[in-house]
Structure formats: C-alpha cells, structure tokens
Design a protein around this motif. Structure first.
Motif, PDB file in Angstrom:
ATOM      1  N   VAL A  20     -20.817 -31.653 -53.475  1.00 29.03           N
ATOM      2  CA  VAL A  20     -21.878 -30.846 -54.064  1.00 29.03           C
ATOM      3  C   VAL A  20     -22.698 -30.162 -52.978  1.00 29.03           C
ATOM      4  CG1 VAL A  20     -22.003 -32.452 -56.013  1.00 29.03           C
ATOM      5  CG2 VAL A  20     -23.669 -32.639 -54.162  1.00 29.03           C
ATOM      6  N   ALA A  21     -23.301 -29.044 -53.350  1.00 29.32           N
ATOM      7  CA  ALA A  21     -24.187 -28.334 -52.426  1.00 29.32           C
ATOM      8  C   ALA A  21     -25.519 -28.092 -53.121  1.00 29.32           C
ATOM      9  CB  ALA A  21     -23.574 -27.004 -52.013  1.00 29.32           C
ATOM     10  N   VAL A  22     -26.581 -28.084 -52.327  1.00 31.11           N
ATOM     11  CA  VAL A  22     -27.914 -27.807 -52.844  1.00 31.11           C
ATOM     12  C   VAL A  22     -28.391 -26.488 -52.237  1.00 31.11           C
ATOM     13  CG1 VAL A  22     -30.317 -28.575 -52.940  1.00 31.11           C
ATOM     14  CG2 VAL A  22     -28.458 -30.250 -53.100  1.00 31.11           C
ATOM     15  N   LEU A  23     -28.789 -25.555 -53.112  1.00 31.81           N
ATOM     16  CA  LEU A  23     -29.289 -24.262 -52.668  1.00 31.81           C
ATOM     17  C   LEU A  23     -30.795 -24.229 -52.950  1.00 31.81           C
ATOM     18  CD1 LEU A  23     -28.728 -21.370 -51.671  1.00 31.81           C
ATOM     19  CD2 LEU A  23     -28.075 -20.776 -54.004  1.00 31.81           C
ATOM     20  N   GLY A  24     -31.586 -24.170 -51.887  1.00 32.92           N
ATOM     21  CA  GLY A  24     -33.043 -24.216 -52.054  1.00 32.92           C
ATOM     22  C   GLY A  24     -33.576 -25.487 -51.430  1.00 32.92           C
ATOM     23  N   THR A  25     -34.632 -25.348 -50.617  1.00 33.63           N
ATOM     24  CA  THR A  25     -35.102 -26.489 -49.832  1.00 33.63           C
ATOM     25  C   THR A  25     -36.561 -26.830 -50.091  1.00 33.63           C
ATOM     26  OG1 THR A  25     -35.626 -25.000 -48.024  1.00 33.63           O
ATOM     27  CG2 THR A  25     -33.466 -26.024 -47.987  1.00 33.63           C
ATOM     28  N   GLY A  26     -37.073 -26.401 -51.237  1.00 39.52           N
ATOM     29  CA  GLY A  26     -38.434 -26.793 -51.621  1.00 39.52           C
ATOM     30  C   GLY A  26     -38.440 -28.236 -52.101  1.00 39.52           C
ATOM     31  N   GLY A  49     -30.628 -23.262 -47.225  1.00 42.77           N
ATOM     32  CA  GLY A  49     -31.918 -22.629 -47.494  1.00 42.77           C
ATOM     33  C   GLY A  49     -31.981 -21.302 -46.769  1.00 42.77           C
ATOM     34  N   ARG A  50     -33.196 -20.783 -46.652  1.00 48.68           N
ATOM     35  CA  ARG A  50     -33.358 -19.500 -45.974  1.00 48.68           C
ATOM     36  C   ARG A  50     -34.057 -19.659 -44.630  1.00 48.68           C
ATOM     37  NH1 ARG A  50     -34.313 -15.605 -49.981  1.00 48.68           N
ATOM     38  NH2 ARG A  50     -32.407 -15.077 -51.071  1.00 48.68           N
ATOM     39  N   ASN A  51     -34.896 -20.697 -44.553  1.00 53.03           N
ATOM     40  CA  ASN A  51     -35.736 -20.879 -43.376  1.00 53.03           C
ATOM     41  C   ASN A  51     -35.204 -22.047 -42.528  1.00 53.03           C
ATOM     42  OD1 ASN A  51     -37.698 -21.450 -41.520  1.00 53.03           O
ATOM     43  ND2 ASN A  51     -39.326 -21.857 -43.017  1.00 53.03           N
ATOM     44  N   PRO A  52     -34.726 -21.748 -41.302  1.00 52.26           N
ATOM     45  CA  PRO A  52     -34.119 -22.812 -40.471  1.00 52.26           C
ATOM     46  C   PRO A  52     -35.114 -23.922 -40.130  1.00 52.26           C
ATOM     47  CG  PRO A  52     -34.378 -20.747 -39.218  1.00 52.26           C
ATOM     48  CD  PRO A  52     -34.695 -20.435 -40.646  1.00 52.26           C
ATOM     49  N   ASP A  53     -36.409 -23.635 -40.226  1.00 52.10           N
ATOM     50  CA  ASP A  53     -37.410 -24.650 -39.864  1.00 52.10           C
ATOM     51  C   ASP A  53     -37.981 -25.387 -41.070  1.00 52.10           C
ATOM     52  OD1 ASP A  53     -37.228 -23.834 -37.181  1.00 52.10           O
ATOM     53  OD2 ASP A  53     -38.603 -22.162 -37.566  1.00 52.10           O
ATOM     54  N   SER A  54     -37.376 -25.181 -42.248  1.00 54.01           N
ATOM     55  CA  SER A  54     -37.993 -25.771 -43.441  1.00 54.01           C
ATOM     56  C   SER A  54     -37.885 -27.289 -43.424  1.00 54.01           C
ATOM     57  CB  SER A  54     -37.339 -25.219 -44.707  1.00 54.01           C
ATOM     58  OG  SER A  54     -36.029 -25.707 -44.819  1.00 54.01           O
ATOM     59  N   ALA A  55     -38.888 -27.905 -44.060  1.00 50.66           N
ATOM     60  CA  ALA A  55     -38.921 -29.371 -44.146  1.00 50.66           C
ATOM     61  C   ALA A  55     -37.686 -29.875 -44.896  1.00 50.66           C
ATOM     62  CB  ALA A  55     -40.197 -29.817 -44.855  1.00 50.66           C
ATOM     63  N   GLY A  70     -28.330 -20.093 -44.132  1.00 53.54           N
ATOM     64  CA  GLY A  70     -27.667 -18.878 -44.619  1.00 53.54           C
ATOM     65  C   GLY A  70     -27.761 -18.658 -46.117  1.00 53.54           C
ATOM     66  N   GLY A  71     -28.500 -19.517 -46.842  1.00 54.23           N
ATOM     67  CA  GLY A  71     -28.696 -19.310 -48.278  1.00 54.23           C
ATOM     68  C   GLY A  71     -27.390 -19.274 -49.058  1.00 54.23           C
ATOM     69  N   ILE A  72     -27.334 -18.443 -50.084  1.00 52.18           N
ATOM     70  CA  ILE A  72     -26.152 -18.357 -50.950  1.00 52.18           C
ATOM     71  C   ILE A  72     -24.918 -17.947 -50.138  1.00 52.18           C
ATOM     72  CG2 ILE A  72     -26.715 -15.976 -51.641  1.00 52.18           C
ATOM     73  CD1 ILE A  72     -25.005 -18.570 -53.927  1.00 52.18           C
ATOM     74  N   GLY A  73     -25.124 -17.160 -49.065  1.00 54.04           N
ATOM     75  CA  GLY A  73     -24.003 -16.730 -48.223  1.00 54.04           C
ATOM     76  C   GLY A  73     -23.254 -17.923 -47.660  1.00 54.04           C
TER      77      GLY A  73
END
Lengths: 311, 337
Positions: A20-26, A49-55, A70-73
C-alpha cells in the motif's frame, strides 16, 4: 447486507501483505501510516508527499518506510503498481488523482470528501470487498453519524436527519478548511443514500477550545407518525455503536434524548492511535474505516492468490 | 468627524429571539419601514445566516429564498445584506443570495478561525460581490490576534472587516483597544457589532466609532438573542450627537422601531439574569432558549449550564453541547449508551 461477521473475518493473518501507498503527509496521512504499521496484512511500500521536510515524511522514514516528495508522480512511477493507494490530500486533488490512477489495477481509498468513489461506511455497507476501484470514506462526520442514521431509519419512520459535527481547530488542517462545502455536500448526500431520508442537513463546527474538544457528532432526527419510545431509540443506537466499536473502539454514545417527535443522539469519538491526540477521533474513525477497507481488499487478493494454485 | 454606516441585522440576528419564526408579513413590513428611514443596509435571514435552518439552532418559518425575495422587493433605496457561516451554508447559498440581489454579503467565522473563510471570501471577490467578514465571539481572542485575523480576511478579499461581541462581554475600553488594533492592521472599513448582556452595547458602539469603526450594527428595539443587540433607535441619535453622521431620518427610524416593537416581538429584549450570566460566562446569547429548555428538562440550574459552557469555550453553532452539558450536570451521561 450488514456484516459484523464479515468485519470479524477481516484480519486473516497472512504472510503475504498487500503493498500500500499513502499519498499526503498531514495528520491523516501520518495516522494512516501508523495504522498500516500496526496491520498484519498491509505493507507500507511508499509514503508520498509534496514537502521533503514535512513531519509526515520524517515520521514514515523513522519507521523505515520508503518516502518521496514527488506526490502522485512518485506513486505512478513506482516499478510495480500498489495494491492500495490511500489519498489523504484534498477533494480537488483527488479528482485529478482519480484520473491519473485509471490505468492501474489499484484500489484507491479516498479520505477526502470528493464524492468520486463508491461510498463505504463499514457497519452499513458491509465487508464485502468493494467492487469499485475508487472507494470514498465520505467524511469524519459521515463515518460517525451514518451508522446511527441508518439504524434510526431502519427502525422508525424518519422524516428528516441532521448531523452536526465539531472538530478541534488544532487538528483541522488546510484541506479540511478549504473543503467545507465539499464536506457539507458529500455528507448530506451520503446520509440520504444510506438512510433513504431525502431531507438531510450536515453542519461542521471547528472548535478553538483549549484544551481541544473531543470530536463530537450529534444526529438530530424528526420521526414521523408515532412518538418514538425512548427505550427503543436508546437500544437501537447502542446496538449501532457496538458494531462501530469493533473497528473504532473510541466510539461512544454520550447521550440519547427523545423529545416529542425529535431524537438527538450525541456521539464522541476518542482516537485510538499511536500518533493522534485523544481528541482527534474525527481522523481516527475515518482512517480506521479506510484501513478496514484496505485489509478487506488484501484478504480478497490473498483469497484470489490461493484459489489459483500454481502447479 | 467621519460618517458611520449603519448596518441593520434586525431581520437576521433578531430571529434568535423568536426562534427564527419571523413571518413574510413581518419581514416585508420592517424592510419597508427601514427603507423609508434610509437605513443603509438591511440584513435578512435565519439567525445563523444562509442555509442555517436546522434542529441544532431552530428551523426557519420561512425559506431563505422567500425571505430574500420578500425583503428585496421591499427595499427600493437601501442595500440588502445577508450573512453566512462557512460549515453551515455553502457557496451554493452565496450564489443563490447574489441571484436574489443581495448587495452586501457577510461571512462570519469564529474569531480565531479566519482560514475557514478563505474559500468563500475568494469566491465572493472573484464574483465581484461586496464581501465583509466578521470575527465572532471576539472576546475569546487578544487584540493582536484579532488584528492578524482581520488582516488575513482582507488578504482573502474582504472589503470590510470587524468584530462581533457575540456574548456581550466587552466593556468600552476592550472595544477601543480591539477596534484600534484592527484599524492599524487593515485599510478597509472596520465593523463593530454589539450585544447588550452587560448593558454596554450603545456605549461600546460609541467607543468603537471613536476608535475608528466605520460600520456599526444595530437592531430595532435591540431585537436579538438574550439581552439583545445594540438598540438601533438609541444608537443612531447617540452617534449623531457624538459627531458621527449616519444619514438616517430620525422619525423614519423611530417608526421602523415602533413597527418592530409591535410586529416582530412579543416583548423587547431585557437584560434578565440569564443574559447577565451568559455575558459573564462569555457564552453566545443565542444559546438562551435551548439552555432554558434543556435545564428545565434535566431539572438543573440554567446558570450552571451557562458557566459550564463558558468553561468549555463553547462557540456559536455548538448548541448540541448544551444537551451533553445538561446530561452531565444532571448525572445522566453514559446511561443511554
């Protein structure tokens, strides 16, 4: 079409977990990762996610899971399609993700209120593996209220249903705040679909209280015909809550009031999570339902693999 | 001194006092009288605004569509205003209100939750509508917080921004400080909307005008939840005497107020004990009817319920919390499950 037996049969225990993959890092994405981590049948193959530094990415890395900014890509570019992709972004983005994922044999589990996929409320729609390749979890208020709305509609002649949810500001992220209209429309649509009641209303409050208020949903209903018996209402609601607690243990009916033709059922959900604070039951219940759907899909994949015996 | 624009939500906020039951005849009659008096903006709707008719707060006697078309027809010279809370109404309601000819559209958010209005203010700005934004329950945030939230509203597209003293908690010095802070942080007209729980609504409104507020709300006879809002027919002459012209005709204003006193309410709002407690507790006055209903049913003191709601920092829209608090105070909680 319900159920409980199906829910009980979901965790088969297997040595062949689904990728499985998770898209979104909130907060939703992080809690999903923690719940996948706890699952015996799901393997977290990518967190994007989109932000390499996200928690969220840091948390997934710490648990040893592959991550990408890289998000959805990154999901699409994976060498082997995932069995399940959780979309924890926002309703507008999900529409795009739905299109991009079309070529793949992947179950897309939508945590946004996009209204794109086949709607799932575990105790109501049952645990038959969903046929659709895009499954929608509606909204937190939908997950908390529909089991009760459905139970009331099955036992009484319900003329109107209204669902008011209150989420702590602390846990209401940007996507939630931008998607209020989608939340309202999608939740109303789902209540009508699963209760058969045409006149429905959904309301969302964001509470700034400190310390944060526990997620709460109140189901108001108008009963046509005979005045409902309060004992029967309480019993019907308690039974629905027992079913939900099988996968969301923090689900509690805190009051059930009958006043003339009006019924008000107050529900609170405490989060049962390694990463969420207790008050974030809104995220816990929708994520628990999403994980259940993914586990059930994994069980189906396993069953399919076993029935095709290699020679 | 500068002119002040009077914004009159008698036919919207007043609805709280009569459980959202204003009739078409009442709406039309008051709108005609306000139009004749030249009250610049007449706001109409359910007490919680567009799309808010609900069991949670009270169901409207008249649909939004009918309320808006009735008042629109009655206003020949002045503007029609509407109000919407994101999470209660949606962009669909805004679109419908614009189609009905709403001139001023107010978006209300809890005072610390401005980001909830980003999408709707953006939508209105794009549609070219006169969008205003009000920060509700503003006693729950510091002047600096209010100023930064107000600046955000302007960034999202609000053409006026301000505060509602939804619990009637402020004293004049509180208002002066907050209006000053918002004025310093923004370059659009600042709004003040008072409630009278502690008898300060008119004094607070004058303080707001002196601190730079240029849009001030008032309701005929103070028609509004609990102790009521700022009494319009007192506010206007007091502002005029203080040097803030309003452009409103005095006799027309008094006639509109007399109509309201006669046709909109059974009795004018009064600062009763419950209203004082709700003001002290910092709880939205609109909770009054339901607190009294639930307390009577549960056999508990409604004053205890108000103070407990204050302790839990209940905000407008959380009326279902009253059921839970009443259940808890009466020891009923948990029995149903």
């Amino acid at each position: 079409m319900t159920t409980s037996e199906d829910i009980a049969a979901v965790r088969p225990g297997t040595s062949m977990p689904a990728a499985v993959a998770v898209l979104g890092t909130g907060a939703i994405g992080q809690d999903l990762v923690s719940k996948i981590h706890r699952s015996g049948v799901l393997d977290c193959a990518l967190v994007a996610g989109r932000n390499p530094d996200s928690a969220g990415l840091r948390y997934a890395s710490r648990l040893g899971y592959p991550v990408s900014a890289g998000g959805i890509g990154a999901i699409i570019a994976a060498p082997r399609p995932f069995d399940v992709v959780f979309d924890a972004t926002n309703a507008m983005s999900h529409i795009e993700h739905h299109e991009l994922m079309r070529p793949f044999d992947t179950l897309l589990v939508d945590l946004t209120p996009s209204r794109m996929g086949q709607m799932v409320v575990p105790t109501v729609t049952g645990m038959h593996a969903p046929a659709a390749r895009d499954v929608g979890l509606i909204s937190c208020g939908g997950q908390a209220s529909i089991p009760v709305a459905h139970a009331l509609a099955r036992n009484f002649e319900v003329a109107y249903i209204e669902v008011v949810s209150t989420v702590a500001s602390e846990i209401a992220g940007r996507a939630t705040r931008l998607n209020l209209d989608e939340y309202v429309r999608t939740t109303q649509h789902a209540i009508t679909t699963f209760s058969g009641v045409l006149d429905t209303k959904a309301i969302l409050n964001i509470s700034p209280a400190v310390p944060p208020a526990t997620f709460r949903t109140t189901v108001h209903a108008i009963i046509a015909g005979d005045e409902p018996d309060s004992g029967l209402v309480a019993a019907v609601v308690a039974d629905a809550a027992t079913q939900v607690r099988r996968f969301a243990p923090g689900y509690e009916v805190i009051d059930c009031a009958v006043n003339g033709d009006q019924v008000a059922v107050c529900i609170e959900v405490m989060a049962d999570s390694d990463v969420l604070p207790g008050y974030a039951g809104n995220l816990d219940i929708i994520n628990s339902a999403a994980i259940l759907v993914a586990e059930q899909h994994a069980a189906r994949l396993l069953f399919a693999a076993r029935t095709v015996v290699p020679r | 001194m500068s002119a002040v624009l009077i914004h009159d939500p008698t036919l919207r906020d007043g609805q709280h006092a009569v459980r959202h039951q204003l009739s078409v005849t009442a709406l039309r009659g008051y709108a005609e009288a306000a139009d004749k008096a030249g009250i610049p903006v007449v706001e109409v709707g359910h007490g919680n605004g567009l799309g808010a008719s609900s069991l949670q707060v009270g169901r409207s006697a008249v649909s939004d569509d009918l309320m808006l078309s009735t008042v629109r027809d009655a206003l020949a010279h002045v503007k029609m205003g509407v109000f919407m809370l994101p999470g209660w109404g949606t962009s669909d309601d805004l679109r419908r209100a614009m189609a009905h000819g709403a001139d001023v559209i107010r978006i209300g958010v809890h005072c610390t939750e401005m980001t909830l209005a980003e999408r709707h203010l953006g939508f209105l700005a794009e549609a070219g509508a006169e969008a205003h934004c009000v920060l509700m329950m503003s006693h729950m945030a510091t002047p600096a917080e209010l100023a930064s939230q107000a600046a955000l509203a302007v960034r999202y597209g609000a053409r006026a921004v301000g505060i509602m003293d939804s619990a009637g908690h402020f004293l004049p010095a509180d208002v002066t400080e907050r209006i000053g802070a918002i004025g310093a942080a923004t370059d659009v007209p600042v709004i003040f909307h008072g409630h009278n729980n502690l008898g300060m609504a008119v004094a607070n409104s004058v303080a707001a005008a002196e601190a730079g507020a240029r849009i001030i709300d008032g309701c005929a006879r103070g028609f509004g939840a609990g102790a009521g809002n700022t009494q319009l027919e007192v506010l206007v002459p007091v502002l005029e005497r203080s040097g803030f012209p309003t452009g409103i005709d005095l006799y027309g204003l008094l006639d509109a107020a007399d109509f309201a006193g006669r046709e909109l309410m059974s009795a004018p709002p009064v600062t009763d004990s419950i209203s004082i407690v709700s003001g002290l507790a910092g709880v939205f006055s609109g909770f009054k009817h339901q607190v009294l209903d639930q307390s009577r049913r549960a056999g508990i003191d409604p004053r205890d319920v108000f103070f407990e709601l204050g302790r839990r920092q209940a905000i407008a829209g959380q009326e279902d919390l009253i059921i839970g608090v009443a259940a808890e105070l009466s020891g009923r909680r948990g029995n149903a499950a």
